[in-house]
Scaffold this motif. Sequence first.
Motif, PDB file in Angstrom:
ATOM      1  N   GLU A 116      -2.513  -5.379   2.897  1.00 36.45           N
ATOM      2  CA  GLU A 116      -2.691  -7.158   2.270  1.00 36.45           C
ATOM      3  C   GLU A 116      -0.865  -7.430   2.100  1.00 36.45           C
ATOM      4  OE1 GLU A 116      -4.712  -8.160  -1.685  1.00 36.45           O
ATOM      5  OE2 GLU A 116      -6.314  -7.510  -0.661  1.00 36.45           O
ATOM      6  N   ILE A 117      -0.623  -6.753   1.737  1.00 36.65           N
ATOM      7  CA  ILE A 117       1.198  -6.917   2.335  1.00 36.65           C
ATOM      8  C   ILE A 117       1.719  -7.074   3.081  1.00 36.65           C
ATOM      9  CG2 ILE A 117       3.774  -6.342   1.282  1.00 36.65           C
ATOM     10  CD1 ILE A 117       1.742  -5.205  -1.436  1.00 36.65           C
ATOM     11  N   TYR A 118       1.260  -5.708   4.335  1.00 37.23           N
ATOM     12  CA  TYR A 118       1.787  -5.663   5.645  1.00 37.23           C
ATOM     13  C   TYR A 118       1.468  -6.977   6.336  1.00 37.23           C
ATOM     14  CZ  TYR A 118       2.131  -3.946  10.501  1.00 37.23           C
ATOM     15  OH  TYR A 118       2.318  -3.853  11.824  1.00 37.23           O
ATOM     16  N   LYS A 119       0.008  -7.114   5.636  1.00 34.62           N
ATOM     17  CA  LYS A 119      -0.293  -8.728   6.708  1.00 34.62           C
ATOM     18  C   LYS A 119      -0.694 -10.157   6.546  1.00 34.62           C
ATOM     19  CE  LYS A 119      -4.821  -6.503   7.213  1.00 34.62           C
ATOM     20  NZ  LYS A 119      -6.120  -5.957   6.825  1.00 34.62           N
ATOM     21  N   ALA A 120       0.704 -10.044   4.811  1.00 34.62           N
ATOM     22  CA  ALA A 120       0.810 -11.127   4.776  1.00 34.62           C
ATOM     23  C   ALA A 120       2.421 -11.756   5.314  1.00 34.62           C
ATOM     24  CB  ALA A 120       1.389 -11.031   3.061  1.00 34.62           C
ATOM     25  N   GLY A 121       2.927 -10.517   5.407  1.00 32.18           N
ATOM     26  CA  GLY A 121       4.191 -11.060   6.095  1.00 32.18           C
ATOM     27  C   GLY A 121       4.073 -10.460   7.822  1.00 32.18           C
ATOM     28  N   ASN A 122       3.150 -10.165   8.275  1.00 32.62           N
ATOM     29  CA  ASN A 122       3.125 -10.950   9.750  1.00 32.62           C
ATOM     30  C   ASN A 122       2.793 -12.750   9.858  1.00 32.62           C
ATOM     31  OD1 ASN A 122       3.327  -7.544  11.021  1.00 32.62           O
ATOM     32  ND2 ASN A 122       1.147  -7.370  10.846  1.00 32.62           N
ATOM     33  N   ARG A 123       1.002 -12.238   8.546  1.00 34.29           N
ATOM     34  CA  ARG A 123       1.893 -14.259   8.841  1.00 34.29           C
ATOM     35  C   ARG A 123       2.785 -14.568   9.020  1.00 34.29           C
ATOM     36  NH1 ARG A 123      -2.857 -12.470   5.601  1.00 34.29           N
ATOM     37  NH2 ARG A 123      -1.963 -13.254   3.714  1.00 34.29           N
ATOM     38  N   ILE A 124       4.064 -14.583   8.251  1.00 34.47           N
ATOM     39  CA  ILE A 124       4.942 -15.156   8.111  1.00 34.47           C
ATOM     40  C   ILE A 124       5.442 -15.600   9.246  1.00 34.47           C
ATOM     41  CG2 ILE A 124       7.715 -15.601   6.656  1.00 34.47           C
ATOM     42  CD1 ILE A 124       5.951 -13.826   4.063  1.00 34.47           C
ATOM     43  N   TYR A 125       5.619 -13.978  10.159  1.00 31.61           N
ATOM     44  CA  TYR A 125       6.401 -14.224  11.491  1.00 31.61           C
ATOM     45  C   TYR A 125       5.804 -15.034  12.666  1.00 31.61           C
ATOM     46  CZ  TYR A 125       9.922 -11.009   9.914  1.00 31.61           C
ATOM     47  OH  TYR A 125      10.207 -10.969   8.588  1.00 31.61           O
ATOM     48  N   HIS A 126       3.777 -14.546  12.186  1.00 33.03           N
ATOM     49  CA  HIS A 126       3.287 -15.669  13.320  1.00 33.03           C
ATOM     50  C   HIS A 126       3.233 -16.837  12.671  1.00 33.03           C
ATOM     51  CE1 HIS A 126       0.023 -16.586  15.342  1.00 33.03           C
ATOM     52  NE2 HIS A 126      -0.876 -18.054  14.820  1.00 33.03           N
ATOM     53  N   ALA A 127       3.805 -17.497  11.443  1.00 33.27           N
ATOM     54  CA  ALA A 127       3.882 -19.221  11.297  1.00 33.27           C
ATOM     55  C   ALA A 127       5.112 -19.629  11.726  1.00 33.27           C
ATOM     56  CB  ALA A 127       4.159 -19.041   9.852  1.00 33.27           C
ATOM     57  N   PHE A 128       5.982 -18.387  12.151  1.00 38.31           N
ATOM     58  CA  PHE A 128       7.747 -18.511  12.937  1.00 38.31           C
ATOM     59  C   PHE A 128       7.888 -18.763  14.453  1.00 38.31           C
ATOM     60  CE2 PHE A 128       9.807 -17.255   9.196  1.00 38.31           C
ATOM     61  CZ  PHE A 128      11.140 -18.433   9.093  1.00 38.31           C
ATOM     62  N   ALA A 129       6.974 -17.777  15.151  1.00 36.82           N
ATOM     63  CA  ALA A 129       6.469 -17.585  16.095  1.00 36.82           C
ATOM     64  C   ALA A 129       5.869 -19.265  16.764  1.00 36.82           C
ATOM     65  CB  ALA A 129       5.988 -17.434  16.368  1.00 36.82           C
ATOM     66  N   ARG A 130       4.562 -19.458  15.592  1.00 37.67           N
ATOM     67  CA  ARG A 130       4.197 -21.382  16.173  1.00 37.67           C
ATOM     68  C   ARG A 130       5.159 -21.809  16.139  1.00 37.67           C
ATOM     69  NH1 ARG A 130       2.120 -18.826  18.857  1.00 37.67           N
ATOM     70  NH2 ARG A 130      -0.323 -17.689  18.540  1.00 37.67           N
ATOM     71  N   LYS A 131       5.792 -22.319  15.190  1.00 35.60           N
ATOM     72  CA  LYS A 131       7.260 -23.085  14.980  1.00 35.60           C
ATOM     73  C   LYS A 131       8.467 -23.123  15.705  1.00 35.60           C
ATOM     74  CE  LYS A 131       8.444 -26.180  11.809  1.00 35.60           C
ATOM     75  NZ  LYS A 131       7.510 -27.825  11.727  1.00 35.60           N
TER      76      LYS A 131
END
Length: 149
Positions: free
Chosen positions: A12-27
């Motif tokens: 869950e922690i690993y996936k949460a980190g990935n979601r942060i980078y994914h949001a940056f990528a989209r932005k």
Amino acid sequence: MRFEEFIKLYNEIYKAGNRIYHAFARKCGLSDSALLIMYELRMEGQQGITQRDLGLALSLSKQTVNSSTKSLSYMGLVELKDGKGDKREKTVILTAKGENFCIEKIDRIIKAEERAFCRLTMEEAQALMSAEKKYYEYFLEESKKAMDI
């Protein structure tokens, strides 16, 4: 803590980190892999990195690296140069536009990571790195056994 609880929380922690980078990528208007490549180029400096080394460093397939670097090249953020010995091997280099992109976008990610790090005590940071390193050393040992390598 039981293993089942540990691995669920860890994932869950690993996936949460990935979601942060994914949001940056989209932005930033990038795919996840393109963001990773721009980040790696920013961290590695001006010399550029071969597509092969990008794939190894980021655990990305040759196809993904090739597709992402072509996309970044089309956007004018990177330049692909023939390798010294092998013309098939391309070196990825930031363009002036790519440098500006990194200053405007990628540096924000790096600064956010730095600010998050600074909120940890030195003891917390050291404990995090020590435990993570030890876990992956053990996991590597056990995965070799599991894969009969």
